[in-house]
Write a protein that holds these residues in place. Structure first.
Motif, mmCIF file in Angstrom:
data_model
loop_
_atom_site.group_PDB
_atom_site.id
_atom_site.type_symbol
_atom_site.label_atom_id
_atom_site.label_comp_id
_atom_site.label_asym_id
_atom_site.label_seq_id
_atom_site.Cartn_x
_atom_site.Cartn_y
_atom_site.Cartn_z
ATOM 1 N N LEU A 109 0.808 -1.232 0.000
ATOM 2 C CA LEU A 109 0.000 0.000 0.000
ATOM 3 C C LEU A 109 0.840 1.281 0.000
ATOM 4 N N PRO A 110 1.901 1.387 0.823
ATOM 5 C CA PRO A 110 2.649 2.660 0.832
ATOM 6 C C PRO A 110 3.178 3.064 -0.544
ATOM 7 N N SER A 111 3.685 2.104 -1.304
ATOM 8 C CA SER A 111 4.276 2.443 -2.597
ATOM 9 C C SER A 111 3.237 2.845 -3.630
ATOM 10 N N ARG A 112 1.981 2.421 -3.425
ATOM 11 C CA ARG A 112 0.936 2.723 -4.406
ATOM 12 C C ARG A 112 0.002 3.838 -3.957
ATOM 13 N N ARG A 113 0.216 4.355 -2.745
ATOM 14 C CA ARG A 113 -0.746 5.307 -2.177
ATOM 15 C C ARG A 113 -0.907 6.554 -3.034
ATOM 16 N N ASP A 126 -6.966 6.968 -5.787
ATOM 17 C CA ASP A 126 -7.994 7.957 -5.446
ATOM 18 C C ASP A 126 -8.776 7.421 -4.239
ATOM 19 N N PHE A 127 -8.491 7.949 -3.054
ATOM 20 C CA PHE A 127 -9.145 7.454 -1.840
ATOM 21 C C PHE A 127 -10.511 8.132 -1.679
ATOM 22 N N TYR A 128 -11.364 7.926 -2.656
ATOM 23 C CA TYR A 128 -12.684 8.560 -2.668
ATOM 24 C C TYR A 128 -13.514 8.116 -1.458
ATOM 25 N N LYS A 139 -14.099 9.887 6.114
ATOM 26 C CA LYS A 139 -13.358 10.748 7.039
ATOM 27 C C LYS A 139 -14.072 12.090 7.203
ATOM 28 N N ARG A 140 -14.535 12.646 6.087
ATOM 29 C CA ARG A 140 -15.266 13.913 6.149
ATOM 30 C C ARG A 140 -16.556 13.756 6.949
ATOM 31 N N TYR A 141 -17.227 12.622 6.768
ATOM 32 C CA TYR A 141 -18.460 12.349 7.515
ATOM 33 C C TYR A 141 -18.178 12.280 9.023
ATOM 34 N N LEU A 142 -17.103 11.598 9.405
ATOM 35 C CA LEU A 142 -16.761 11.492 10.823
ATOM 36 C C LEU A 142 -16.457 12.856 11.425
ATOM 37 N N GLU A 143 -15.760 13.694 10.680
ATOM 38 C CA GLU A 143 -15.344 14.990 11.217
ATOM 39 C C GLU A 143 -16.470 16.024 11.159
ATOM 40 N N ASP A 144 -17.171 16.098 10.024
ATOM 41 C CA ASP A 144 -18.160 17.163 9.848
ATOM 42 C C ASP A 144 -19.517 16.827 10.454
ATOM 43 N N ASN A 181 -14.054 0.981 3.507
ATOM 44 C CA ASN A 181 -13.870 2.131 2.627
ATOM 45 C C ASN A 181 -12.488 2.121 1.977
ATOM 46 N N LYS A 182 -11.475 1.814 2.768
ATOM 47 C CA LYS A 182 -10.102 1.792 2.251
ATOM 48 C C LYS A 182 -9.917 0.634 1.271
ATOM 49 N N ALA A 183 -10.531 -0.535 1.580
ATOM 50 C CA ALA A 183 -10.424 -1.688 0.676
ATOM 51 C C ALA A 183 -11.090 -1.385 -0.669
#
Length: 909
Positions: free
Chosen positions: A81-85, A89-91, A97-102, A157-159
């Protein structure tokens, strides 16, 4: 509940503060300045603004550490994962993440660590872009009700972002839990209400209704292959022409661990999606929630664990590329200890051979440490039930036809407290939040129904009295029995200070509105998935007293749980932890929640809390030494606590169970004794003979601790004492005969230190020694006796006090041991006794002379001697696991232990 304007202001302040202070929370002055600056655009009342400030202050200080993991270094898996990050596109992740924060108000420091954790775990998965076939097996360990679901939602979500095309979530064995999980993933992963999507064609129009993350952004869509209304149903999928081949985005299945459902799913996958080789060329992530339940552990004939296990493995093997991720809070499960040989342990294809990851809960989590640990912050939230009182109503060993004509006084008190807690929360302005009370005293559905009927009668009377008389002046109203009871509870638990209003104000202005909406629900397999329909009460909040058994014990979240009444007979490690629904998060009411339970269960929870901590400590140690999941599996199997899970599964099929048990690096004690006079007398003789030989067998030495110590005691004397000292079979972690045989055969442990700790008793107690009388102060312990067992209570199923293994160590040795422990366990403030059993010390035998104390104002129990004798054993560990062979007589154990099934029972008579 806050007005729409206040909620919007809260979100704006949260986003602004998190953006401006991403690495550390702002100071009080900085936070207030930001809040006041934004308030100008939102003219809301002062009370609402104060509530917004309170909510945000609580959220801003929350932190969460990343976890620790061990993996199979010898496999050919490579980090990917690190080399391909940079090219991904982490849509889905960014939307979540936006949902958790906002929307949920999480601070950025917590979501940043959640991102790190999910990155670490997904990187341990197989690479979905690889051209090679692979199969990966892993496990995530988390605490009960700590947020494991949000972690695996982040992983989903990440998968999806990284290329996994099929995501199957196995959500327990009951439909209500499956529905709860489906709703959660609809909101936080798929972004659409699945109940409006999957229907048989022609029945109703299929609609897209966006929800949760979908309201923030609906550019991409997860394809739902199950719904809130329907578990996996091939007819519905076929009628909607749904196959894995005709979708672009990932497919989500949320299914029960049911043999028929899993077989139908596997059949549909094969028939509609497989190639000529019978396999599917799409990367699969299969998440097994509550992995210790049913996948391996269920004993019901119609849900044969072998069949469920085989069905899960069959689904995994239908894919060229598949990652299996088990999720559990109870690692003493059969997934580790069921096999009879070491090789069999990894022969089960669900064994997490590739990695095990231990989650760290956020700091606002109220878990077992906070309630039952050595320095329990919420210890006062536990109310002790009088065992003799409740036994008159719900005996430990009762049957489905038990008559329930009335309820225990302590249960009436707990329900009265819940009514008042509702009123206090209304005073605080949390009017539209869910409120729940849990009552768990029987696994029998028929008994639960009878309890519910009694509660309804009582509750309706209280509602009627409050409706008719709460407006009266206080002195007059308190002539009414139910109002008088509530006032007594109000005074007993100091609720005036928590409410900030007088009883008169609460009685006249809040009580009627607070309790009028209250309902009583039975939650079991008969009542089905609609028992706790929180979603249909989102606008005004559901206020409910939930009466159930094991249906309340596995993954089901009781929203706004404030009061629990728990009296069950299970001594099984995993069953008791799963029953602990009161663990979790209590925003704005952590000072209000209470749990009623018996002293015996309080002690047992303390014991298994320490056991769970030891297991997590072991993961940290194994991480440092580069050990593997197989090593951890062997360690779990060799932990004394695993015997009790073994006992449950072997009880009906074997007479004896033989198991190698780790004994080095552990403190082993005798807190459970037989109350037979001849056994106690024999133990006393063996104890006193041993003490009498110490002066001639070794030499006394000066120590910093309060007590007497002898050094140079030969192991032959220790072995003789262990052979002679008899304990109760219920406490399986101490087997004198097995320990004696182990020490006798071991070439080490030749010379011992022997320590007699002094207690706080006011009178001197004398023992005979070789050189004259030995004077000491006995250790005071609260002791109970029942059914042939003497129980040392109030010490977390312990005999000695915490830190007693420091005996004989220098201050430098103690300091070094504590530093070493904390380096491996950064989130643990308390250092356990095992940490002082360092490799360069002598083995330690502790001799405890106890003064028995019993409840005040109760006649002394003639079966409990005034003086009790107990022992403790500490064998130093040097990082290597050494084991004694314990043999458990299942016939004898079954006489002392009820087997509490994992599911509600309406068939046993």
């Amino acid at each position: 509940m806050l007005s729409q304007a206040a909620q919007m202001l809260e979100r704006f302040i949260s986003v602004a503060v998190n953006t401006k202070y991403p690495d550390a929370p702002p100071s009080e002055d900085e936070f207030i300045a930001e809040a006041n600056a934004l308030r100008a655009a939102f003219p809301i009342p002062d009370e609402e603004f104060e509530q917004v400030v309170r909510n945000l202050k609580a959220a801003l200080v929350i932190t969460m550490d990343v976890g620790v993991y061990i993996s199979n270094r010898s496999s050919d898996h490579q980090s990917w994962l690190p080399s391909r990050r940079a090219g991904i596109d982490f849509y889905y992740w960014n939307r979540f993440k936006r949902y958790l924060e906002d929307v949920k108000g999480w601070n950025t420091r917590v979501t940043a660590n959640l991102e790190t954790v999910s990155n670490d775990i997904v990187d341990l998965f197989g690479d979905p872009q690889s051209s090679k076939p692979w199969q990966r097996r892993g496990l995530v360990l988390g605490d009960v009700q700590s947020g494991k679901t949000v972690n695996y939602t982040a992983i989903c979500n990440k998968a999806a972002d990284t290329g996994y095309k099929v995501i199957i979530v196995l959500a327990g064995t009951m439909e209500n839990l499956r529905m709860q999980t489906q709703k959660r993933l609809d909101k936080e992963f798929a972004g659409r209400l699945s109940k409006d999507l999957l229907r048989l064609k022609g029945k109703q129009e299929v609609k897209n209704v966006f929800d949760g993350v979908g309201k923030l952004d609906s550019t991409k869509r997860i394809s739902a292959f199950t719904s809130v209304l329907y578990d996996f149903n091939s007819s519905i999928l076929n009628s909607n022409d749904l196959t894995l081949k005709n979708i672009k985005e990932p497919a989500l299945f949320v299914v029960k661990k049911n043999k028929s459902v899993l077989k139908n799913l596997e059949s549909w996958l094969y028939s509609n999606n497989a190639d000529n080789s019978g396999k599917i060329d799409l990367p699969l992530l299969l998440i097994d929630d509550e992995a210790d339940n049913a996948s391996v552990n269920t004993r019901k004939e119609e849900e044969d664990p072998t069949a469920i296990n085989a069905a899960i493995r069959s689904i995994l093997n239908r894919f060229y590329q598949a990652t299996y991720l088990g999720i559990t809070a109870t690692p003493f499960a059969n997934i580790f200890i069921n096999p009879e040989t070491e090789d069999d342990m990894v022969g089960d294809d669900l064994f997490p051979r590739d990695f095990i990851y231990v989650l760290s809960p956020p700091t606002n989590y109220i878990g077992s440490n906070a309630m039952f640990g050595e320095e329990a912050k919420y210890e006062k939230s536990i109310v002790q039930i009088n065992t003799e009182e409740i036994e008159c109503f719900f005996p430990f060993r009762h049957k489905k036809d038990l008559a329930v004509d009335d309820l225990p006084p302590s249960l009436y008190e707990a329900m009265g407290y819940f009514l008042l807690a509702n009123a206090v929360r209304d005073v605080r302005g949390d009017i539209k939040d869910h409120r729940s009370m849990l009552i768990n005293v029987s696994r029998f559905t028929d008994v639960q129904v009878k309890i519910r009927e009694n509660i309804i009668v009582w509750l309706e009377q209280v509602k009627s009295d409050v409706r008719n008389y709460a407006a009266w002046e206080e002195e007059q109203a308190l002539q009414i029995r139910s109002l008088n009871l509530l006032k007594q509870i109000w005074d007993k638990y100091g609720l005036k200070d928590k409410a900030g209003v007088s009883w008169r104000i609460l009685q006249m202005e809040y009580l009627h509105k607070a309790i009028s909406p209250l309902e009583v629900r039975a939650v079991n397999q008969k009542t089905g998935a609609a028992s706790l329909n929180y979603d249909t009460h989102e606008e005004n909040g559901l206020r409910v007293i939930a009466v159930g058994g094991n249906s309340l014990s596995r993954g089901l979240t009781l929203e706004g749980l404030c009061t629990s009444y728990f009296y069950r007979n299970s001594q099984m490690y995993d069953t008791l932890l799963q029953m602990a629904r009161w663990f979790g998060y209590r925003p704005n009411y952590s000072d209000l929640f209470k749990v009623w339970m018996s002293a015996d269960v309080i002690d047992w929870y303390g014991y298994i809390t320490a056991a769970a901590n030891e297991l997590k400590d072991e993961i940290s140690r194994m991480n440092k030494h580069d050990l593997t999941p197989r090593d951890f599996g062997l360690k779990v199997r060799q932990d004394p606590n695993s015997l009790i899970v073994t006992a449950r599964n072997k009880m009906r099929t074997a007479t004896h169970v033989s198991r190698p048990i780790s004994v080095t690096g552990k403190l082993l004690e005798t807190p459970r004794l037989k109350s037979k006079p001849d056994v106690l007398a024999a133990n006393e003789r063996a104890f006193k003979l041993f003490v009498a030989s110490l002066d001639s067998a070794g030499s006394r030495r000066d120590i910093d601790q309060n007590g007497l110590m002898w050094s140079g005691i030969h192991k032959d004397l220790i072995v003789e004492l262990l052979y002679s000292f008899e304990t109760h079979p219920w406490h399986m972690s101490f087997q004198g005969k097995a320990l004696a045989e182990y020490i006798e055969k071991n070439s080490g442990f030749i010379e011992w230190d022997v320590f007699i700790p002094f207690g706080s008793d006011t009178t001197e107690f004398e023992l005979e020694g070789a050189n004259g009388t030995i004077s000491l102060k006995r250790e005071k312990r609260y002791v109970e006796e029942a059914n042939g067992m003497i129980k040392v209570m109030g010490t977390k199923v312990r005999v000695g006090s915490g830190g007693c293994t420091k005996a004989g160590l220098s201050s430098d040795q103690i300091k070094a041991a504590e530093i070493s422990f904390r380096q491996l366990n950064r989130d643990r403030r308390n250092v356990p006794d095992s940490a002082y059993l360092i490799g360069d010390r002598k083995p330690l035998l502790m001799l405890h002379v106890l003064k028995s104390t019993q409840k005040e104002n109760e006649p002394a129990n003639p079966k409990i001697p005034e003086t009790l004798y107990a022992i403790g054993l500490g064998l130093p560990g040097n990082g290597q696991t050494e084991a004694a062979y314990y043999v458990v007589n299942m016939v004898e154990v079954s006489n002392w232990m009820d087997i509490d099934d994992d599911e509600d029972d309406d068939n046993v008579v």
